[in-house]
Design a protein around this motif. Structure first.
Motif, mmCIF file in Angstrom:
data_model
loop_
_atom_site.group_PDB
_atom_site.id
_atom_site.type_symbol
_atom_site.label_atom_id
_atom_site.label_comp_id
_atom_site.label_asym_id
_atom_site.label_seq_id
_atom_site.Cartn_x
_atom_site.Cartn_y
_atom_site.Cartn_z
ATOM 1 N N ASN A 70 -29.100 52.612 -45.677
ATOM 2 C CA ASN A 70 -28.603 53.143 -46.948
ATOM 3 C C ASN A 70 -27.932 52.018 -47.756
ATOM 4 O O ASN A 70 -26.988 51.387 -47.283
ATOM 5 N N PRO A 71 -28.412 51.758 -48.971
ATOM 6 C CA PRO A 71 -27.836 50.675 -49.779
ATOM 7 C C PRO A 71 -26.335 50.833 -50.006
ATOM 8 O O PRO A 71 -25.610 49.832 -50.079
ATOM 9 N N ASN A 72 -25.854 52.070 -50.149
ATOM 10 C CA ASN A 72 -24.422 52.285 -50.386
ATOM 11 C C ASN A 72 -23.591 51.865 -49.179
ATOM 12 O O ASN A 72 -22.496 51.302 -49.320
ATOM 13 N N TRP A 73 -24.100 52.158 -47.972
ATOM 14 C CA TRP A 73 -23.376 51.750 -46.772
ATOM 15 C C TRP A 73 -23.420 50.239 -46.606
ATOM 16 O O TRP A 73 -22.415 49.605 -46.290
ATOM 17 N N ARG A 74 -24.569 49.654 -46.861
ATOM 18 C CA ARG A 74 -24.714 48.206 -46.703
ATOM 19 C C ARG A 74 -23.870 47.439 -47.717
ATOM 20 O O ARG A 74 -23.378 46.339 -47.431
ATOM 21 N N ALA A 75 -23.690 48.034 -48.908
ATOM 22 C CA ALA A 75 -22.959 47.338 -49.975
ATOM 23 C C ALA A 75 -21.508 47.052 -49.595
ATOM 24 O O ALA A 75 -20.922 46.070 -50.073
ATOM 25 N N GLN A 76 -20.911 47.877 -48.731
ATOM 26 C CA GLN A 76 -19.500 47.676 -48.386
ATOM 27 C C GLN A 76 -19.277 46.431 -47.528
ATOM 28 O O GLN A 76 -18.144 45.960 -47.396
ATOM 29 N N GLU A 131 -28.920 55.813 -41.445
ATOM 30 C CA GLU A 131 -28.210 55.419 -42.659
ATOM 31 C C GLU A 131 -27.817 53.941 -42.657
ATOM 32 O O GLU A 131 -27.244 53.453 -43.641
ATOM 33 N N THR A 149 -29.197 43.565 -44.503
ATOM 34 C CA THR A 149 -30.276 44.542 -44.566
ATOM 35 C C THR A 149 -30.817 44.808 -43.170
ATOM 36 O O THR A 149 -31.050 43.867 -42.400
ATOM 37 N N ASP A 161 -16.604 50.969 -43.120
ATOM 38 C CA ASP A 161 -16.653 52.345 -42.633
ATOM 39 C C ASP A 161 -17.766 52.514 -41.602
ATOM 40 O O ASP A 161 -18.868 51.985 -41.768
#
Length: 264
Positions: free
Chosen positions: A187-193, A184, A171, A224
């Motif tokens: 951004n939770p979606n980016w961090r999730a990877q 970003e 985080t 990414d």
């Protein structure tokens, strides 16, 4: 006839202005002093929330008291000697890393070749956080990392598994990058990877890569990059390169892989 006094003289006007400035200064200073404990309490609470979040323990609707209780129950703060990687017996509550960074005896100056993250100095001791399960066994370790992005110093917490390599969460809690681009990083979606990726290779060297254009499917060491935010992505890369390396948490993570957390 009695002489009429001029109450609008320059000297009286200046006196009134000075008195008003003095009164305002006292009020502002008093407010700042009075609010300081509340501000410190709020900073501590925000820190606890972010650590619980990266450890997967933050739940929707948790009150301030809930956060404090779960943190006290499940999180143990410890100090690490970054040179040796050893856990120390000193009380983290009595250690001020901001002051340590200003003390040449308690910090290390970094030259450009040592400093991909652009932080210039590194304290010799760092605070880390052990995450325990309900049986009090250490299940994760949370590391604070930071480094320069495009516009700002970016601060993050990274949770690693007890193998000292595998990301359990990340985080970014303080950054000033461009909203919608470098911003970003939150951004939770980016961090999730990041979850499940490896920060170190089999030889214990920093290996995580932030890939412009996208990581190859199935690559355990790559995530990414941020679209349209190459310099911010580079900042994330450089932060991992430094903090997972020899001058960062590298020695500590080596000890973790050798079982140091078993007695944590």
């Amino acid at each position: 006839m009695a002489e009429v006094k001029n109450n609008d003289s320059i000297s009286k006007t200046l006196l009134v202005v000075l008195v008003l400035c003095l009164v305002c200064s006292i009020v502002v200073a008093g407010s700042a002093v009075g609010l300081k404990p509340l501000q410190q309490e709020q900073r501590a609470l925000d820190k606890q929330r972010n650590i619980l979040a990266v450890a997967g323990l933050m739940q929707e609707g948790m009150t301030k008291d809930d956060v404090s209780a779960v943190f006290a129950e499940r999180i143990t703060a410890r100090l690490v000697n970054l040179k040796t990687g050893e856990l120390m017996d000193k009380d983290p509550a009595k250690y001020n890393q901001a002051l340590a960074l200003k003390d040449p005896q308690m910090s290390t100056s970094l030259d450009a070749s040592q400093d991909p993250a652009g932080i210039k100095r590194r304290s010799n001791i760092a605070e880390i956080y052990l995450v325990r399960d309900e049986q009090k066994r250490v299940q994760e370790v949370v590391l604070p990392i930071y480094g320069n992005g495009l516009w700002s110093m970016m601060y993050a917490f990274v949770a690693l598994d007890t193998d000292g390599r595998t990301v359990k969460g990340i985080t970014y809690y303080d950054q000033g990058e461009t909203p919608g681009l470098g911003g970003e990083v939150e951004n939770p979606n980016w961090r999730a990877q990041f979850v499940g990726k490896k920060v170190l290779d089999d030889n214990g060297q920093p290996a995580l890569k932030v890939v412009k254009g996208g990581a190859r499917p199935g690559d355990d060491f790559a995530v990414d990059g941020l679209s349209g935010a190459t310099l911010t992505s580079n900042g994330v890369q450089h932060s991992f390169d430094f903090w997972m390396g020899e001058l960062g948490f590298g020695p500590f993570l080596k000890n973790v892989r050798e079982g140091a957390l078993n007695n944590g």
